[in-house]
Enzyme design. Structure first.
Site, PDB file in Angstrom:
ATOM      1  N   ASP A  32      58.440  51.596  26.631  1.00 47.71           N
ATOM      2  CA  ASP A  32      59.360  50.729  25.922  1.00 47.71           C
ATOM      3  C   ASP A  32      60.765  51.078  26.425  1.00 47.71           C
ATOM      4  O   ASP A  32      60.970  52.100  27.071  1.00 47.71           O
ATOM      5  CB  ASP A  32      59.202  51.031  24.426  1.00 47.71           C
ATOM      6  CG  ASP A  32      60.074  50.178  23.540  1.00 47.71           C
ATOM      7  OD1 ASP A  32      60.600  49.178  24.038  1.00 47.71           O
ATOM      8  OD2 ASP A  32      60.221  50.528  22.364  1.00 47.71           O
ATOM      9  N   ASP A  53      58.554  53.455  20.243  1.00 40.35           N
ATOM     10  CA  ASP A  53      58.934  54.011  18.944  1.00 40.35           C
ATOM     11  C   ASP A  53      58.991  52.974  17.837  1.00 40.35           C
ATOM     12  O   ASP A  53      59.402  53.300  16.729  1.00 40.35           O
ATOM     13  CB  ASP A  53      60.293  54.714  19.049  1.00 40.35           C
ATOM     14  CG  ASP A  53      61.447  53.724  19.141  1.00 40.35           C
ATOM     15  OD1 ASP A  53      61.231  52.624  19.689  1.00 40.35           O
ATOM     16  OD2 ASP A  53      62.547  54.053  18.678  1.00 40.35           O
ATOM     17  N   ASP A  57      54.928  46.135  18.435  1.00 41.73           N
ATOM     18  CA  ASP A  57      54.148  45.968  19.653  1.00 41.73           C
ATOM     19  C   ASP A  57      52.710  46.430  19.433  1.00 41.73           C
ATOM     20  O   ASP A  57      52.124  47.094  20.287  1.00 41.73           O
ATOM     21  CB  ASP A  57      54.769  46.765  20.808  1.00 41.73           C
ATOM     22  CG  ASP A  57      55.808  45.957  21.550  1.00 41.73           C
ATOM     23  OD1 ASP A  57      55.757  44.721  21.481  1.00 41.73           O
ATOM     24  OD2 ASP A  57      56.674  46.567  22.188  1.00 41.73           O
TER      25      ASP A  57
END
Length: 679
Positions: A382, A575, A579
């Site tokens: 990410d 984090d 998703d």
């Protein structure tokens, strides 16, 4: 663990940016990985801080505390009786007194083995270590090998004693390294200090932390300044300065000033408990090699017993060989066959690896996650909150015309003063940092999707994106788009005045972590919902191989599958919680400790440091742990196979057979715990 930025969202100022979600604090997230990672563990510990290590051979490795010490006295007495019997046998022929001493020594040393074997037989557990030792030694008595029968039982008990001590010591080292839970805390109430149980402390309580004390619970500093040694949690040796408003993590050590902290998380939710639970639950999530060894032991031991029976019967019948010799050889086979070295050392290797990782702020949720990480060939990351800090900051102020940088920034800050958006906050923070006087507009109008139109002392100000200025007929001659980040453009009285570039800041060490991954021949990729320019900029700064920007959650999953098809097993690091598809689709899911609680609960690995440097470090620990487990399996099987062959050709006795069992087990245990001392 998900990307914090979904599709691009526009604020009132019209600039495109990543939307920062509020973290959802919840623990009811039901997540099941396709790769069979089980996160809902059952707690089945034999005692506090115990590892439930049991082998298919039925040998009890989870002994009560103090049994090993008590067993030492039995061993000494048994050894004395055997020595007296050997002395009598040396000075005179075997007589009733000698036989009585040997029988007494055998019963003293072996009564528990015999009793356990009998109890297991009643429950249908035939092929366990107690049964094998009982048959082997009683068989030795039957063929007249009295001293050898007692000697084997003595050697077995000595090996078992040191094996128990090794397991207990390794368990103690691991649990001591990670158990930082406080028993009591100093609560401030009415100006006085009350010592209460740590479990009784509630959210909102004010605790006193003196110099030298460990931070007892997660919280926020309300008074005082100090420096914290965070190495017990993060492994980072450099002290961290804290003051009023700083968040502090339980387990860190207060090195200087006195602090008062407000409790933010109860003991059951604090960092120290999370670390401890991660290690204690390690045995609940067994790696594939552990499951294989357990199944292997259930098949392997009966086959060796059958082979021993054939060795005892066939040579005397077919070759007219000595019954006593081949029965003794068969009994040696029985002692060799116990796979305790395999089934004990493999789970301990993973337990030690998880303990070593925990000391560095890396929480593995079981051996299965560690085993899967050792096979990863691609790391997908990410962007916001993982590679970057997750907080926007003004990177540059570019003027066009007569206005200075400070005047342009102050004008923008006045327009954005009423907004709480991260982009607006970054502009007002930059103005405050420069000590600029900010004047609010006389009138302000928000234009959805474009920005702000305001009436100020300097004239009519447009503050927003390029679309806003173009719609108002402002000429953008001299304007150059920024390479990355969000832009806020300003115009005064219809004339382009300049632009402010805002972007997220790269985490220190992120670039180095990516390079360490690439040095391991690991493919690196970024999946983000952010704009292409911003994503490319971060990729160039870190050296990431692949960049996929402006992705919806379902698009990310498709990209992940494509990366897996091209490169192999994939790890996803993030984090957030939005998703979920890509998190579930990854072979290993990893969460930053600063991320959403739901993501931490769902992850296979949690990096409490929220530092990308933990990713290659976790891969190193996982690889070394798996390598040690493999070494134990190969060594134990090789030694057993060699001694079996030596036994068949007449070069191995029961003493050597016992070494092949308990001696090899101890060596494997020592090999397992060495990972605790890795640097």
């Amino acid at each position: 663990m998900a990307q914090k930025a979904s599709p691009t969202i526009e604020c009132s100022c019209g600039c495109e940016h990543e939307h920062i979600h509020e973290h959802e604090h919840g623990h009811g997230h039901d997540h099941a990985h396709e790769h069979e990672h089980e996160h809902d563990h059952e707690h089945a510990h034999a005692h506090e801080h115990g590892i439930d290590i049991s082998c298919g051979c039925g040998h009890e490795h989870e002994h009560e505390h103090g049994e090993a010490e008590g067993g030492g006295g039995v061993i000494i007495i048994g050894a004395a009786l055997l020595a007296a019997a050997l002395l009598l046998e040396y000075t005179a022929r075997l007589n009733f007194l000698t036989w009585g001493l040997l029988a007494a020594a055998y019963l003293l040393l072996g009564w528990r083995v015999l009793l356990t074997a009998g109890r297991n037989l009643l429950h249908g557990e035939v092929f366990d270590e107690n049964f094998l030792m009982s048959i082997a030694t009683l068989g030795a008595f039957a063929i007249g090998e009295y001293t050898e029968a007692v000697g084997v039982m003595l050697f077995y008990r000595i090996g078992e004693y040191f094996e128990d001590r090794a397991v207990e010591k390794s368990r103690g080292q691991i649990m001591q390294a990670v158990d930082m839970r406080p028993e009591t805390v100093n609560k401030l109430a009415g100006g006085e200090v009350q010592v209460i149980d740590a479990a009784a402390a509630q959210i909102g309580d004010i605790l006193l932390v003196r110099p030298g004390d460990r931070i007892p619970l997660d919280g926020v500093v309300t008074a005082g300044e100090s420096r914290l040694d965070t190495s017990p949690i993060t492994g980072e040796p450099v002290p961290v300065a804290v003051s009023v408003g700083s968040s502090v993590t339980s387990g860190c050590v207060n090195t200087s000033g006195q602090l008062e902290i407000r409790v933010e998380k109860a003991l059951s939710e604090s960092m120290v408990t999370r670390i401890l639970n991660s290690v204690e639950n390690a045995a609940a999530n067994k790696p594939q090699i552990d499951k294989f060894i357990t199944r292997f032991a259930r098949i392997y031991t009966p086959l060796v017993v059958l082979a021993a029976a054939l060795v005892a019967i066939l040579p005397p019948l077919l070759l007219q060989a000595s019954w006593a010799y081949w029965i003794k050889t068969a009994l040696t086979f029985l002692v060799i066959s116990c796979p305790c070295a395999l089934v004990l050392s493999v789970p301990l290797a993973y337990f030690a690896g998880i303990g070593a990782a925990s000391k560095r702020g890396i929480l593995f949720k079981g051996g299965l996650a560690m085993e899967a990480l050792a096979k990863v060939r691609a790391v997908v990351m990410d962007k916001t909150g993982t590679l970057t800090q997750g907080n926007f900051a003004v990177q540059s102020v570019q003027t066009h015309g007569d206005m200075s940088e400070d005047e342009l920034l102050a004008l923008a800050a006045g327009c954005e003063a009423s907004s709480t958006h991260p982009i607006a906050a970054s502009i007002t923070a930059a103005a405050a940092a420069r000590g600029l006087a900010v004047t609010r507009p006389e009138r302000l109008e928000e234009l959805a999707g474009m920005g702000i139109k305001a009436a100020t002392a300097a004239g009519e100000v447009l503050c927003g994106n390029r679309k806003l200025l173009e719609s108002m007929g402002v000429s953008l001659a001299g304007y150059q788009a920024a390479a990355g980040g969000a832009e806020v453009l300003l115009a005064v009285d219809g004339r382009f005045a300049g632009q402010i570039v805002i972007s997220d800041t790269l985490k220190p060490g992120a670039a180095d972590a990516v390079q360490r991954l690439k040095a391991k021949k690991i493919v690196t990729a970024m999946l983000t919902g952010d704009a292409e320019g911003s994503a490319r900029q971060i990729a160039e700064m870190t050296g990431i191989d692949e960049v996929h920007a402006r992705l919806l959650p379902q698009d990310k999953l498709a990209r992940l599958e494509d990366i897996r098809a091209r490169h192999g097993s994939v790890m996803f690091v993030g984090d957030g919680i939005n998703d979920a598809p890509v998190l579930a689709g990854a072979d290993v899911g990893a969460a930053m400790g600063s991320g959403a609680d739901a993501a931490i609960e769902a992850a296979d690995v949690v990096f409490m440091t929220s530092d990308m440097a933990a990713v290659p470090q976790a891969m190193d620990i996982a690889a070394e742990t798996c390598r040690i487990a493999g070494q134990n399996v190969c060594f134990a099987l090789l030694v057993k196979a060699i001694i079996m062959v030596l036994g068949v050709i007449g070069y191995a006795n029961m003493w050597l057979a016992v070494f092949a069992d308990t001696g090899v087990a101890m060596l494997c245990l020592l090999n397992s715990i060495r990972i605790l001392y890795r640097k």
